[in-house]
Design an enzyme around this catalytic site. Sequence first.
Site, mmCIF file in Angstrom:
data_model
loop_
_atom_site.group_PDB
_atom_site.id
_atom_site.type_symbol
_atom_site.label_atom_id
_atom_site.label_comp_id
_atom_site.label_asym_id
_atom_site.label_seq_id
_atom_site.Cartn_x
_atom_site.Cartn_y
_atom_site.Cartn_z
ATOM 1 N N ASN A 93 -6.442 65.253 -3.927
ATOM 2 C CA ASN A 93 -6.125 66.429 -3.111
ATOM 3 C C ASN A 93 -7.135 67.561 -3.303
ATOM 4 O O ASN A 93 -6.789 68.747 -3.228
ATOM 5 C CB ASN A 93 -4.713 66.942 -3.412
ATOM 6 C CG ASN A 93 -3.642 66.007 -2.889
ATOM 7 O OD1 ASN A 93 -3.941 64.959 -2.332
ATOM 8 N ND2 ASN A 93 -2.387 66.379 -3.061
ATOM 9 N N ARG A 226 1.181 53.854 -3.327
ATOM 10 C CA ARG A 226 2.626 54.040 -3.271
ATOM 11 C C ARG A 226 3.247 52.994 -2.342
ATOM 12 O O ARG A 226 2.546 52.314 -1.600
ATOM 13 C CB ARG A 226 2.944 55.459 -2.788
ATOM 14 C CG ARG A 226 2.592 56.522 -3.809
ATOM 15 C CD ARG A 226 2.843 57.923 -3.296
ATOM 16 N NE ARG A 226 1.857 58.332 -2.302
ATOM 17 C CZ ARG A 226 1.794 59.553 -1.758
ATOM 18 N NH1 ARG A 226 2.682 60.463 -2.121
ATOM 19 N NH2 ARG A 226 0.871 59.844 -0.873
ATOM 20 N N THR A 450 -22.387 19.657 39.957
ATOM 21 C CA THR A 450 -21.314 19.854 38.970
ATOM 22 C C THR A 450 -21.667 20.919 37.946
ATOM 23 O O THR A 450 -20.839 21.769 37.589
ATOM 24 C CB THR A 450 -21.025 18.534 38.224
ATOM 25 O OG1 THR A 450 -20.645 17.543 39.159
ATOM 26 C CG2 THR A 450 -19.925 18.717 37.188
ATOM 27 N N GLN A 479 -15.279 17.686 41.039
ATOM 28 C CA GLN A 479 -15.815 18.258 39.804
ATOM 29 C C GLN A 479 -15.842 19.786 39.867
ATOM 30 O O GLN A 479 -16.340 20.363 40.845
ATOM 31 C CB GLN A 479 -17.218 17.735 39.537
ATOM 32 C CG GLN A 479 -17.290 16.228 39.316
ATOM 33 C CD GLN A 479 -17.680 15.468 40.579
ATOM 34 O OE1 GLN A 479 -17.218 15.809 41.677
ATOM 35 N NE2 GLN A 479 -18.512 14.452 40.425
ATOM 36 N N ARG A 581 -13.547 7.158 28.250
ATOM 37 C CA ARG A 581 -14.468 6.147 28.760
ATOM 38 C C ARG A 581 -15.891 6.658 28.565
ATOM 39 O O ARG A 581 -16.126 7.873 28.462
ATOM 40 C CB ARG A 581 -14.196 5.838 30.231
ATOM 41 C CG ARG A 581 -14.376 7.017 31.186
ATOM 42 C CD ARG A 581 -14.160 6.578 32.625
ATOM 43 N NE ARG A 581 -14.336 7.680 33.583
ATOM 44 C CZ ARG A 581 -14.356 7.511 34.910
ATOM 45 N NH1 ARG A 581 -14.219 6.293 35.435
ATOM 46 N NH2 ARG A 581 -14.509 8.543 35.703
ATOM 47 N N TRP A 583 -19.384 7.919 29.378
ATOM 48 C CA TRP A 583 -20.302 8.415 30.406
ATOM 49 C C TRP A 583 -21.690 7.814 30.156
ATOM 50 O O TRP A 583 -22.389 7.445 31.082
ATOM 51 C CB TRP A 583 -20.335 9.945 30.355
ATOM 52 C CG TRP A 583 -21.162 10.596 31.425
ATOM 53 C CD1 TRP A 583 -21.597 10.034 32.590
ATOM 54 C CD2 TRP A 583 -21.654 11.932 31.426
ATOM 55 N NE1 TRP A 583 -22.327 10.938 33.321
ATOM 56 C CE2 TRP A 583 -22.380 12.123 32.626
ATOM 57 C CE3 TRP A 583 -21.550 12.993 30.540
ATOM 58 C CZ2 TRP A 583 -22.992 13.336 32.959
ATOM 59 C CZ3 TRP A 583 -22.150 14.208 30.875
ATOM 60 C CH2 TRP A 583 -22.866 14.370 32.067
#
Length: 665
Positions: A93, A226, A450, A479, A581, A583
């Site tokens: 303080n 506190r 796409t 797509q 699957r 690509w």
Amino acid sequence: MQFKKQIILFLCLCSFAVKSQNTYKRWPDVIRKNDAAWFASAEAKKIADNVLLYQRDIGGWPKNIQMQEELTEKQKEDLIALKKTAVETTTDNGATCQEMLFMSRMYAQVKDERYAASFLKGLNYLLEAQYDNGGWPQFYPLKKGYYTHITYNDDSMVNILNVIKNVAEETDYYSIKPSKEIVEKCKKAFDKGVDCILKTQYKQNGILTAWCAQHDEITLQPANARAFELASLSGYESAKIVLLLMAIDKPSPEIVTAVKSAVAWFEKTKITNLEEKRVLNDAGKIIDKKMIPTQNAAPLWARFMDLESNEPFFCDRDGIKKKSIAEIGSERRNGYSWYTDAPKEALKKFPDWAVKNGTKVGAAEKKNVNFITVAQDGSGDFTKIQDAVYATPAFPYEKVTIYVKNGIYNEKVRIPEWNNNVILKGESKENTIITFDDNFSKIGLGRNSTFYTYTVLIEGDDCSVSNLTIKNASGDRGQAIALSVVANRVKVSNCNLLGNQDTLYLSGKEAKQYFKDCYIEGTTDFIFGGATVLFENCIIHSIKSSYITAASTPEGTAFGFVFKNCKITSNPEASQVYLGRPWRIYAKTVYIECELGKQIKPEGWENWSKPEAEKNSFYAEYNCKGEGSQTNKRVNWSHQLTKKEAVQYSIENILKDKITNWYFL
């Protein structure tokens, strides 16, 4: 017994109702009187005698004493008896630092060597009280309990460092000039104090933020005080710390980083939709405080903010966190400062400071480039996300956060390669929505259309996306990518990724990416690409019967798509779903400890009319559960991992980067 009597005497002195003259209401007001000549008056000398009496032999003063009040002879005798005890000496303080200032102002007018000696004794007290790690406790000699913590609370440590800084720099702020030896001690003490400040700046998910009101004196971590003062990030105490750092001439790179990081945190946590209303009684005393929702209110900051979420919280004496001051009792609600505007001074000074110290903030640019806010209502820096990306520095040394407030943002967003280190963060997953409706036919750029259909495209390495929804709204029209990630070391967490065919495209040369706690939905091949990607704790949802994944993993890559602890769900009509699957023929996809719904076909996998993929691809599962996890009918070219093989699929192994040895934790 004697010590107990001294404590009782001290408490009596603190609370006495004397037959004194209250010429001034508050002791700090006396110290900071504008009339310098007053400090040569008889009245000032009389008060100075009181201040000398209150100072303990160790050099410090107690707190919350109205030292301008007249003392009786008995009270003077009691104070003399307390001098040797060091009872309640503190810097809390404003104590000690403010009394030293008073003595300096007295000595400037009256060359009474008692005033100079008092100041120097106070300075020695401050130097003695410093920890080896550079911090200061609230009380010295040490008092048990939280008082031993390194204390920024109520600017205690900043006040001390400002005293020591002026002495170390031999400014004219104080009228008493210590010896060269003490000046050197102050220089070292100041440097240690700043080092402590830098070490206690709290890191939130690896990002420097601000400070707690108190930090553990051993671990330097945020600490409780506190019951209603829990460990937290402080909107009040952090402000003066930043101002202190900004006042340092020729700051080190570490100090510059600390200031910039704290300013970014101030920008991130400011509250502009609340205003405090105080209800007063006839005597002018506060009897209630209320926070009123207000548009475009002056910025406020909470005194206590959660260490991880920055969410403001409030406590009563029971120590239980509440979300608003309305939820705590009137005693604490009205008797404590829960909000502050203290950081506004630091924010006001920051742009000029930044230019002076060679940061990337331009002379005419007043916005913090490390934290950019997007809000459709105009309360942020931009109303469009892409405009925020345009304002982001190229190849920044530090993370740049683009914080997007709730709203539906109908736009395509691209974070290009030169805008790496970007954090794109929404206010909430459900209500921060980025949407666009491009699809293959609409783009019409030929066979590669796409890849132009994305709603959000991330090309910058080391980016992250969280707390928002990304949607391709074109519907089931072929797509149409929602999110396209063609970058390395990208993390996506707590997001909804919504689309149909080709919802999520994942690529980039030797790219490693991480998806955590996300909801991803689509139809055909809605997770596809050649990146190495770990999906953890995600929901993968098929809208109709088709294929979940279409990996194009490059030959020789250790891992492809890895799903761990994910839940694989579907719409009721999606009753025939493949796990994946190929690509490309070296595709790799693995499901580990996932819950597979009944929609998963018994075969599990499909070769996409590529017999060679059956030899070269790698499709596997381990310890999955659910109706779709039956393995006795899986295609014979897929695999069931052994426990030893499954161990290899750790986050470190999957996501480690060859160059940086980086991986998400």
